[in-house]
Scaffold this motif. Structure first.
Motif, PDB file in Angstrom:
ATOM      1  N   ALA A 141     -39.997   6.364  -5.913  1.00  0.00           N
ATOM      2  CA  ALA A 141     -40.771   7.150  -6.883  1.00  0.00           C
ATOM      3  C   ALA A 141     -40.067   7.207  -8.238  1.00  0.00           C
ATOM      4  CB  ALA A 141     -40.986   8.558  -6.335  1.00  0.00           C
ATOM      5  N   GLU A 142     -38.748   7.416  -8.194  1.00  0.00           N
ATOM      6  CA  GLU A 142     -37.979   7.505  -9.450  1.00  0.00           C
ATOM      7  C   GLU A 142     -37.975   6.146 -10.168  1.00  0.00           C
ATOM      8  OE1 GLU A 142     -36.132  10.083 -10.781  1.00  0.00           O
ATOM      9  OE2 GLU A 142     -36.111  11.573  -9.176  1.00  0.00           O
ATOM     10  N   THR A 143     -37.811   5.086  -9.403  1.00  0.00           N
ATOM     11  CA  THR A 143     -37.782   3.746 -10.008  1.00  0.00           C
ATOM     12  C   THR A 143     -39.154   3.397 -10.581  1.00  0.00           C
ATOM     13  OG1 THR A 143     -36.180   3.147  -8.309  1.00  0.00           O
ATOM     14  CG2 THR A 143     -37.074   1.351  -9.598  1.00  0.00           C
ATOM     15  N   PHE A 144     -40.208   3.763  -9.842  1.00  0.00           N
ATOM     16  CA  PHE A 144     -41.565   3.480 -10.321  1.00  0.00           C
ATOM     17  C   PHE A 144     -41.858   4.253 -11.607  1.00  0.00           C
ATOM     18  CE2 PHE A 144     -46.166   4.359 -10.348  1.00  0.00           C
ATOM     19  CZ  PHE A 144     -46.632   3.061 -10.399  1.00  0.00           C
ATOM     20  N   SER A 145     -41.381   5.492 -11.668  1.00  0.00           N
ATOM     21  CA  SER A 145     -41.621   6.291 -12.873  1.00  0.00           C
ATOM     22  C   SER A 145     -40.867   5.715 -14.062  1.00  0.00           C
ATOM     23  CB  SER A 145     -41.210   7.744 -12.645  1.00  0.00           C
ATOM     24  OG  SER A 145     -39.817   7.865 -12.642  1.00  0.00           O
ATOM     25  N   ARG A 146     -39.792   4.991 -13.784  1.00  0.00           N
ATOM     26  CA  ARG A 146     -39.035   4.350 -14.863  1.00  0.00           C
ATOM     27  C   ARG A 146     -39.644   3.001 -15.253  1.00  0.00           C
ATOM     28  NH1 ARG A 146     -36.423   5.769 -18.923  1.00  0.00           N
ATOM     29  NH2 ARG A 146     -35.106   7.222 -17.786  1.00  0.00           N
TER      30      ARG A 146
ATOM     31  N   CYS B 160     -31.701   6.838  -6.012  1.00  0.00           N
ATOM     32  CA  CYS B 160     -31.698   6.647  -7.463  1.00  0.00           C
ATOM     33  C   CYS B 160     -32.389   7.822  -8.127  1.00  0.00           C
ATOM     34  CB  CYS B 160     -32.426   5.357  -7.827  1.00  0.00           C
ATOM     35  SG  CYS B 160     -31.492   3.892  -7.436  1.00  0.00           S
ATOM     36  N   CYS B 161     -31.899   8.188  -9.286  1.00  0.00           N
ATOM     37  CA  CYS B 161     -32.485   9.305 -10.010  1.00  0.00           C
ATOM     38  C   CYS B 161     -32.517   8.978 -11.500  1.00  0.00           C
ATOM     39  CB  CYS B 161     -31.648  10.555  -9.753  1.00  0.00           C
ATOM     40  SG  CYS B 161     -32.392  12.041 -10.399  1.00  0.00           S
ATOM     41  N   ARG B 162     -33.608   9.314 -12.142  1.00  0.00           N
ATOM     42  CA  ARG B 162     -33.720   9.054 -13.581  1.00  0.00           C
ATOM     43  C   ARG B 162     -32.801   9.994 -14.345  1.00  0.00           C
ATOM     44  NH1 ARG B 162     -39.797   9.447 -15.428  1.00  0.00           N
ATOM     45  NH2 ARG B 162     -38.871   8.836 -17.373  1.00  0.00           N
ATOM     46  N   ILE B 163     -32.282   9.496 -15.457  1.00  0.00           N
ATOM     47  CA  ILE B 163     -31.544  10.391 -16.344  1.00  0.00           C
ATOM     48  C   ILE B 163     -32.212  10.381 -17.711  1.00  0.00           C
ATOM     49  CG2 ILE B 163     -29.315  10.322 -15.195  1.00  0.00           C
ATOM     50  CD1 ILE B 163     -28.419   8.237 -17.196  1.00  0.00           C
ATOM     51  N   LYS B 164     -32.144  11.507 -18.389  1.00  0.00           N
ATOM     52  CA  LYS B 164     -32.880  11.657 -19.640  1.00  0.00           C
ATOM     53  C   LYS B 164     -32.244  10.906 -20.797  1.00  0.00           C
ATOM     54  CE  LYS B 164     -34.707  15.945 -17.993  1.00  0.00           C
ATOM     55  NZ  LYS B 164     -34.516  17.369 -17.896  1.00  0.00           N
ATOM     56  N   SER B 165     -30.931  10.706 -20.755  1.00  0.00           N
ATOM     57  CA  SER B 165     -30.276  10.015 -21.860  1.00  0.00           C
ATOM     58  C   SER B 165     -30.534   8.510 -21.820  1.00  0.00           C
ATOM     59  CB  SER B 165     -28.770  10.255 -21.817  1.00  0.00           C
ATOM     60  OG  SER B 165     -28.260   9.770 -20.605  1.00  0.00           O
TER      61      SER B 165
END
Lengths: 161, 159
Positions: free
Chosen positions: B63-68, A145-150
């Motif tokens: 890590a990405e999920t936790f940061s969200r 999973c990767c965060r997206i800025k939008s």
């Protein structure tokens, strides 16, 4: 009278034993070569599958982090925007492609540059996270999973858990 | 008077060949053992490398999920669909492919919130994978910025 016969018998036995040993050596050589080739093939296949799937996932996540905004168009298409350019990453016929467009031009899924061999790519967006899933077609699946800025601001306040 | 021509023993050539073959087979056996051991080791390293790659991707997802999300319980729910009230440490049983597997687990994923800075706006998360014996296989630390409002909401939910 008996002595020459026993000598001949000894010679025959010695010859047969030598030939048997030589045959055993040849068979062992063949088995050894077959086992080594099989092991090498398995290791190589495993390496290729892991490398292709992992490289594709890492490439997409790096692109996601570098872009200004991202949008999942479908399960196999991702549109990234940044620096006045649009980048379409898509999967067709087991290959991952990328094509770059000017920001005002129309997007089409043809003529992309081939990047990696990926049997299956699944992209899903949920709560500001893009889940990238690749399959090598032999049961090997990689998920990340990767965060997206939008999907929200930089601090993640928009998450609705 | 002895003749200078000696009779050659008929079995000598075969015996020599027999001995030579025995020596060849002995060396072949030793070489085979070494080569087989090398291939088995290569195969094991290849599998471990593949497993390590999966663990690194799983850690990245955590890590990405936790940061969200900003808290552990929601991270666990988003990642594995499990509900927990723990806010500082969670241990999740996983299988070889890093999927949630409570019945037959090969790995244990431990996520620990081990520190905070800037009045709780920077949270440090330690992600650790261990085997059944407790040996650490892979460990990584990450930080996540969360806003003050978000931190207050999280604290009020779990106080």
């Amino acid at each position: 009278m008996n002595r020459p016969d026993s000598k001949r018998l000894a010679e025959t036995v010695s010859s047969a034993a030598s030939m048997t040993l030589f045959l055993l050596f040849a068979v062992c050589c063949l088995v050894m070569t077959a086992v080594a080739a099989s092991a090498y093939k398995r290791i190589n296949e495993n390496y290729d599958n892991t490398f292709n799937s992992a490289a594709a996932v890492r490439y997409i996540t790096n692109k996601l982090r570098a872009c200004e905004s991202a949008e999942v168009l479908s399960e196999t298409e991702l549109l990234l925007t940044g620096n006045g350019l649009k980048t379409l990453i898509y999967c067709r016929d087991g290959e991952l492609y990328e094509r770059i467009f000017a920001e005002d031009s129309e997007i089409s899924e043809t003529g992309g540059e081939q990047l990696f061999h990926v049997e299956q790519l699944n992209l899903t967006e949920k709560n500001g996270l893009v889940e990238i899933s690749t399959s090598d077609g032999k049961g090997g699946i990689l998920n990340v999973c990767c965060r997206i800025k939008s999907g929200g601001d930089e601090n993640g306040q928009s998450y609705k858990g | 008077m002895d003749s200078p021509i000696k009779a050659k023993r008929a079995g000598t050539a075969f015996n020599l060949f027999f001995v030579e073959m025995m020596i060849v087979l002995l060396f072949f056996g030793i070489a085979s053992a070494v080569i087989l051991k090398t291939f088995v080791t290569a195969d094991r390293i290849s599998r471990e490398s593949s497993r390590l790659e999966k663990m690194s991707f799983c850690a990245q997802t955590a890590a990405e999920t936790f940061s969200r999300t900003g808290n552990l319980s929601e991270t666990a729910e988003v990642m594995f669909g499990i509900k927990t009230d723990s806010v500082s440490e969670i241990t999740v049983p996983l299988d070889e492919s890093c999927s949630y597997s409570p019945a037959d687990s090969d790995l244990l994923l431990t996520m620990t919130v081990c520190g905070e800075e800037y009045d709780g706006r920077l949270l440090e998360l330690r992600i650790s994978f261990s085997d059944k014996d407790g040996g650490v296989l892979y460990e990584v630390s990450s930080g996540a910025f969360v806003s003050a409002a978000f931190t207050e909401r999280t604290e009020s939910t779990y106080e």
